[in-house]
Design a protein around this motif. Structure first.
Motif, PDB file in Angstrom:
ATOM      1  N   HIS A 161       0.846  -1.198   0.000  1.00 42.02           N
ATOM      2  CA  HIS A 161       0.000   0.000   0.000  1.00 42.02           C
ATOM      3  C   HIS A 161       0.881   1.248   0.000  1.00 42.02           C
ATOM      4  N   PRO A 162       0.517   2.268  -0.789  1.00 39.46           N
ATOM      5  CA  PRO A 162       1.378   3.463  -0.873  1.00 39.46           C
ATOM      6  C   PRO A 162       1.561   4.195   0.442  1.00 39.46           C
ATOM      7  N   VAL A 163       0.683   3.964   1.414  1.00 39.55           N
ATOM      8  CA  VAL A 163       0.822   4.665   2.687  1.00 39.55           C
ATOM      9  C   VAL A 163       2.149   4.351   3.367  1.00 39.55           C
ATOM     10  N   VAL A 164       2.716   3.164   3.108  1.00 41.47           N
ATOM     11  CA  VAL A 164       3.969   2.788   3.782  1.00 41.47           C
ATOM     12  C   VAL A 164       5.161   3.574   3.238  1.00 41.47           C
ATOM     13  N   ALA A 165       5.000   4.195   2.074  1.00 40.79           N
ATOM     14  CA  ALA A 165       6.091   4.975   1.487  1.00 40.79           C
ATOM     15  C   ALA A 165       5.949   6.469   1.753  1.00 40.79           C
ATOM     16  N   GLU A 166       4.867   6.866   2.440  1.00 40.43           N
ATOM     17  CA  GLU A 166       4.645   8.286   2.718  1.00 40.43           C
ATOM     18  C   GLU A 166       5.636   8.789   3.763  1.00 40.43           C
ATOM     19  N   PRO A 167       6.200   9.983   3.577  1.00 40.27           N
ATOM     20  CA  PRO A 167       7.102  10.548   4.598  1.00 40.27           C
ATOM     21  C   PRO A 167       6.334  10.855   5.880  1.00 40.27           C
ATOM     22  N   GLN A 168       6.978  10.654   7.005  1.00 38.59           N
ATOM     23  CA  GLN A 168       6.376  10.925   8.312  1.00 38.59           C
ATOM     24  C   GLN A 168       7.146  12.030   9.025  1.00 38.59           C
ATOM     25  N   ALA A 169       6.439  12.810   9.819  1.00 39.88           N
ATOM     26  CA  ALA A 169       7.078  13.877  10.591  1.00 39.88           C
ATOM     27  C   ALA A 169       7.962  13.278  11.686  1.00 39.88           C
ATOM     28  N   THR A 170       9.008  13.976  12.038  1.00 40.57           N
ATOM     29  CA  THR A 170       9.861  13.560  13.145  1.00 40.57           C
ATOM     30  C   THR A 170       9.223  13.976  14.470  1.00 40.57           C
ATOM     31  N   GLN A 171       9.740  13.425  15.555  1.00 38.20           N
ATOM     32  CA  GLN A 171       9.236  13.817  16.865  1.00 38.20           C
ATOM     33  C   GLN A 171       9.506  15.297  17.124  1.00 38.20           C
ATOM     34  N   GLN A 172      10.645  15.797  16.615  1.00 36.47           N
ATOM     35  CA  GLN A 172      10.963  17.216  16.781  1.00 36.47           C
ATOM     36  C   GLN A 172       9.952  18.096  16.048  1.00 36.47           C
ATOM     37  N   GLU A 173       9.574  17.676  14.835  1.00 39.90           N
ATOM     38  CA  GLU A 173       8.578  18.442  14.082  1.00 39.90           C
ATOM     39  C   GLU A 173       7.216  18.398  14.769  1.00 39.90           C
ATOM     40  N   ALA A 174       6.886  17.256  15.354  1.00 42.50           N
ATOM     41  CA  ALA A 174       5.626  17.141  16.085  1.00 42.50           C
ATOM     42  C   ALA A 174       5.617  18.074  17.299  1.00 42.50           C
ATOM     43  N   GLN A 175       6.732  18.112  18.027  1.00 47.97           N
ATOM     44  CA  GLN A 175       6.809  18.979  19.204  1.00 47.97           C
ATOM     45  C   GLN A 175       6.748  20.447  18.796  1.00 47.97           C
ATOM     46  N   ALA A 176       7.403  20.779  17.682  1.00 48.62           N
ATOM     47  CA  ALA A 176       7.362  22.161  17.194  1.00 48.62           C
ATOM     48  C   ALA A 176       5.929  22.568  16.842  1.00 48.62           C
ATOM     49  N   PHE A 177       5.158  21.625  16.306  1.00 47.60           N
ATOM     50  CA  PHE A 177       3.766  21.916  15.980  1.00 47.60           C
ATOM     51  C   PHE A 177       2.970  22.187  17.253  1.00 47.60           C
ATOM     52  N   ARG A 178       3.165  21.356  18.260  1.00 47.05           N
ATOM     53  CA  ARG A 178       2.475  21.571  19.534  1.00 47.05           C
ATOM     54  C   ARG A 178       2.860  22.926  20.126  1.00 47.05           C
ATOM     55  N   ASP A 179       4.142  23.250  20.044  1.00 48.52           N
ATOM     56  CA  ASP A 179       4.609  24.539  20.583  1.00 48.52           C
ATOM     57  C   ASP A 179       3.972  25.705  19.840  1.00 48.52           C
ATOM     58  N   SER A 180       3.759  25.529  18.516  1.00 51.08           N
ATOM     59  CA  SER A 180       3.168  26.609  17.722  1.00 51.08           C
ATOM     60  C   SER A 180       1.725  26.893  18.140  1.00 51.08           C
ATOM     61  N   LEU A 181       1.073  25.912  18.762  1.00 52.53           N
ATOM     62  CA  LEU A 181      -0.284  26.092  19.264  1.00 52.53           C
ATOM     63  C   LEU A 181      -0.305  26.606  20.699  1.00 52.53           C
ATOM     64  N   GLY A 182       0.880  26.738  21.299  1.00 52.82           N
ATOM     65  CA  GLY A 182       0.972  27.194  22.673  1.00 52.82           C
ATOM     66  C   GLY A 182       0.479  26.175  23.677  1.00 52.82           C
ATOM     67  N   MET A 183       0.638  24.885  23.344  1.00 49.81           N
ATOM     68  CA  MET A 183       0.120  23.833  24.214  1.00 49.81           C
ATOM     69  C   MET A 183       1.050  23.571  25.392  1.00 49.81           C
ATOM     70  N   LEU A 184       0.446  23.334  26.543  1.00 53.14           N
ATOM     71  CA  LEU A 184       1.214  22.985  27.725  1.00 53.14           C
ATOM     72  C   LEU A 184       1.631  21.517  27.661  1.00 53.14           C
ATOM     73  N   PRO A 185       2.734  21.131  28.315  1.00 54.22           N
ATOM     74  CA  PRO A 185       3.125  19.714  28.353  1.00 54.22           C
ATOM     75  C   PRO A 185       2.007  18.859  28.953  1.00 54.22           C
ATOM     76  N   GLY A 186       1.714  17.746  28.286  1.00 53.35           N
ATOM     77  CA  GLY A 186       0.672  16.835  28.775  1.00 53.35           C
ATOM     78  C   GLY A 186      -0.726  17.171  28.311  1.00 53.35           C
ATOM     79  N   ALA A 187      -0.924  18.332  27.701  1.00 51.53           N
ATOM     80  CA  ALA A 187      -2.261  18.671  27.190  1.00 51.53           C
ATOM     81  C   ALA A 187      -2.557  17.827  25.958  1.00 51.53           C
ATOM     82  N   PRO A 188      -3.748  17.239  25.869  1.00 48.61           N
ATOM     83  CA  PRO A 188      -4.043  16.360  24.732  1.00 48.61           C
ATOM     84  C   PRO A 188      -4.349  17.148  23.449  1.00 48.61           C
ATOM     85  N   LEU A 189      -3.803  16.648  22.349  1.00 48.73           N
ATOM     86  CA  LEU A 189      -4.115  17.188  21.033  1.00 48.73           C
ATOM     87  C   LEU A 189      -5.054  16.196  20.351  1.00 48.73           C
TER      88      LEU A 189
END
Length: 385
Positions: A161-189
């Motif tokens: 399935h083509p989904v297995v070849a799709e690029p995935q975000a890194t953990q750093q990029e995920a954290q940067a996204f959370r930070d861009s929303l001003g989320m506190l640590p442990g707050a659910p997204l």
């Protein structure tokens, strides 16, 4: 080697582009004719006419364009017969693809390959036998599909399935996204995906919005993120403006933000469909919900052959992902499931990992596997001529 290849919608164009790249790598000098979108055109295809003419969904939408589509079917079949390719490859869009293949088979012995097996394992199993009259080989996205196609008399290769070849975000990029929303640590997204068609979004929006009310009552620091599909972005912005909490809509063209949101989310509420595989690829646990009009619901319920429609459940042979379909698509039930997943986010981990493994993660790229299958099939065909 000459290949006539056609796709009728963006998902097919994506599959076609990867397959063409694979064929170019394995059979240098291959020439392409056909119909496709930007990804197939990037591989050298000059589309016979704009692919968008074929991207029509639903009976009401098709009727006004029926004569035009019928003319395009005839024109396409005539082009195939004039080109005399080694193989005709049709990608999904069965209403168009199989009609073209029928005309081609009636007038020639050109080999026909169809990419994406019909979901006969779920309903309308008679489609496979009908398809076998005009298709020689099927390229399947799921590992459980070949026996169904082979039983109907077609060759069938599982190509991943083509989904297995799709690029995935890194953990750093995920954290940067959370930070861009001003989320506190442990707050659910909470990621919410109400569909990619206007009918789906209109039907599910109020239910999804109501389901968020009790969740936000218990998780007051949660943030809601909604990646919008291109065709419905305006509608998504409109309906989510009435939802509770602080809702962040991601623009359709912002693919980097979408990938980061998928990786950053603690749970997703999604309409049924391929998106469940995208979530599994990002290791995001989910709740699936879907509804349709009453008559369609009754018809589908009588025809359905499986007790789950969630692809992660089907591929992993589990029922790890909770789903609420039809009459069960109720806000309170969905809310309870979302809260349960937030309490135990790891419960779906094994099923998601097994799904990705079975779909080909870590193996050869699906486009290259599909190209090998096409070439293998051609070799056998030529030996038998």
């Amino acid at each position: 080697m000459k290949v006539f290849i056609l796709a009728g919608e963006p998902s097919g164009d994506k599959l076609g582009g990867a397959l063409m790249a694979g064929l170019k790598a394995l059979a240098p000098g291959v020439a392409f004719e056909g119909i496709g979108g930007p990804q197939m055109q990037a591989q050298g295809l000059e589309s016979l006419f704009p692919m968008e003419e074929l991207s029509v969904m639903g009976l009401v939408e098709v009727l006004p364009k029926y004569r035009h589509l019928k003319r395009r079917i005839r024109e396409t079949a005539e082009a195939v017969l004039a080109q005399k390719p080694d193989v005709l490859i049709t990608i999904d869009a069965p209403d168009f693809s199989l009609r073209v293949a029928k005309l081609v088979k009636a007038a020639s012995d050109i080999r026909t390959v169809h990419y994406v097996a019909p979901t006969v394992w779920a309903w309308r199993e008679g489609r496979a036998a009908k398809m076998a009259r005009v298709i020689d080989q099927v390229l399947a996205l799921f590992p459980f599909e070949p026996p169904y196609m082979e039983a109907a008399g077609m060759e069938c290769d599982f190509v991943g399935h083509p989904v297995v070849a799709e690029p995935q975000a890194t953990q750093q990029e995920a954290q940067a996204f959370r930070d861009s929303l001003g989320m506190l640590p442990g707050a659910p997204l909470i990621l919410v995906l109400p569909g990619s068609r206007r009918g789906e979004v209109s039907r599910l929006a109020d239910t999804f919005g109501q389901a968020l009310v009790p969740v936000l009552a218990q998780r007051q620091n949660a943030r809601i993120v909604v990646p919008a599909a291109g065709p419905v972005e305006d509608l998504v912005r409109e309906v989510t403006s009435r939802w509770p909490g602080r809702v962040q809509v991601i623009a359709a063209q912002d693919t980097a933000a979408k990938r980061a949101a998928f990786r950053a989310a603690d749970v997703a509420l999604a309409a049924s469909g391929t998106v469940s595989l995208e979530l599994a690829a990002a290791d995001t646990p989910m709740v699936i919900a879907y509804d349709m009009n009453w008559l369609t619901r009754q018809i589908i319920a009588r025809m359905l052959k499986v007790d789950t429609v969630t692809l992660v459940n089907l591929v992993s042979e589990s029922r790890a992902v909770p789903e609420y379909l039809g009459a069960d698509c109720e806000p309170d039930r969905i809310a309870g499931a979302l809260l349960d997943v937030l309490e135990d986010p790891g419960a779906q981990g094994a099923a998601m990992a097994l799904t990705m493994e079975r779909l080909g993660r870590g193996q050869e790229d699906p486009g290259l596997r599909a190209a090998r299958a096409v070439l293998r099939g051609l070799e056998g065909h030529q030996r038998n001529i």
